[in-house]
Design a protein around this motif. Structure first.
Motif: not given
Length: 332
Positions: A31-34, A47-49, A55-56, A70-72
């Motif tokens: 499920d990929t966000q490009l 930060a939003a992603a 997975v980043l 820390a904000g993940a």
């Protein structure tokens, strides 16, 4: 060791536009966000992603610092870096959050070694200056004293960092008639030294004073940041050429520029800079500096192989196994 568990159809956020075939394969598998376009994500987009993905997939241009980690969100358990270097990722912060970090070692070795060898030849032979002269229309034809440079055969090449890339450069350099000297944290096995006909220098400063060309192939980390400072650059003799296709922060750019402007170095070949893509205008003004736009690994084959490694790391992690290219403690 961070816990691994099976994650069917993980949500993957890709921070930069990758080769089409790599992005297409990721879209098929996950499920990929490009992220499309010529530049990467902004810090806010990162930060939003990271707040929503499992997975980043960042690149060298993404600064994944401790604050971002820390904000993940709680879902983020894998940072699958597209590239071998991981100095742009806060590894200790990732480990503290139980986030695995992977990279893509080995696939860009030959490409980077080719580029390094090209720079080693280009700077002493003044190839960039010659190309500009022809394009300017000012060339008056061949003459015995025209565009004289220096041969590299018979010179001593110093290699700072004798890992995969350093050894690949040594193999190429031997074919050009260079003698091989190297400084590494650990000495290579004698059989490898014999194959490369390489002489180990346990003391970096001693090697710097004994070579004609220096090429850098050490990772950028806390130990190597600013390793080539003003004092060490001063140990290089005035006829020496410095080549850097590793990372910009390893060399003190101000000290390098001072040495070049003061004719205390003969020239430099640079594929990386500390604040890239910004380049110090003093470097741009120097005719004896060959500059390329961080393209040491820029081949179609290398980019595809990198993408394949990223996908393999994600798939292995998603199946609940340890990824093959997990970055271990020694990188911190």
């Amino acid at each position: 060791m961070p816990e691994t568990r099976r994650v069917p159809n993980p949500k993957v956020a890709v921070t930069r536009e990758l080769p089409d075939a790599v992005m297409e394969r990721m879209t098929q598998l996950f499920d990929t966000q490009l992220h499309r376009g010529p530049v990467g994500m902004t810090r806010e987009q990162l930060a939003a992603a990271m707040a929503e993905c499992d997975v980043l997939v960042p690149t060298v241009t993404d600064e994944i610092d401790a604050e971002l980690i820390a904000g993940a969100g709680p879902r983020l358990k894998l940072i699958a870096n597209f590239g071998a270097g991981v100095n742009h990722i806060a590894l200790k912060a990732a480990r503290a959050r139980g986030i695995i970090v992977t990279n893509t070692p080995g696939v860009l070795t030959e490409d980077t070694a080719d580029m390094t060898m090209a720079l080693i030849v280009s700077v002493p032979r003044r190839l960039a200056e010659g190309e500009k002269l022809v394009r300017s229309g000012a060339w008056q034809g061949w003459s015995p004293g025209g565009m004289l440079g220096h041969r590299i055969g018979g010179k001593a090449l110093g290699i700072l960092g004798m890992g995969r890339i350093g050894q690949a450069v040594a193999r190429r350099a031997r074919a050009f008639g260079l003698s091989i000297h190297y400084h590494n944290r650990h000495r290579l096995p004698k059989v490898v030294e014999a194959e490369l006909q390489a002489q180990w220098h346990p003391n970096l400063d001693e090697m710097l004073g004994a070579i004609d060309i220096l090429t850098i192939h050490t990772p950028r980390n806390a130990d190597s940041e600013g390793l080539l400072d003003a004092d060490r650059i001063a140990l290089l003799r005035p006829h020496v050429y410095l080549i850097n296709a590793a990372r910009g922060g390893i060399v003190d750019e101000d000290a390098l520029i001072d040495a070049l402007e003061g004719q205390r170095l003969a020239g430099a070949g640079l594929d990386v800079w500390k604040h890239e893509p910004q380049i110090d205008p003093r470097l741009l003004a120097l005719p004896n500096v060959v500059m390329t736009p961080h393209m040491g690994s820029a081949t179609y084959e290398g980019r595809m192989a990198t993408g394949e490694k990223v996908i393999a790391n994600i798939r292995m992690w998603a199946d609940g196994h340890r990824p093959p290219d997990q970055v271990l403690e020694g990188w911190a």
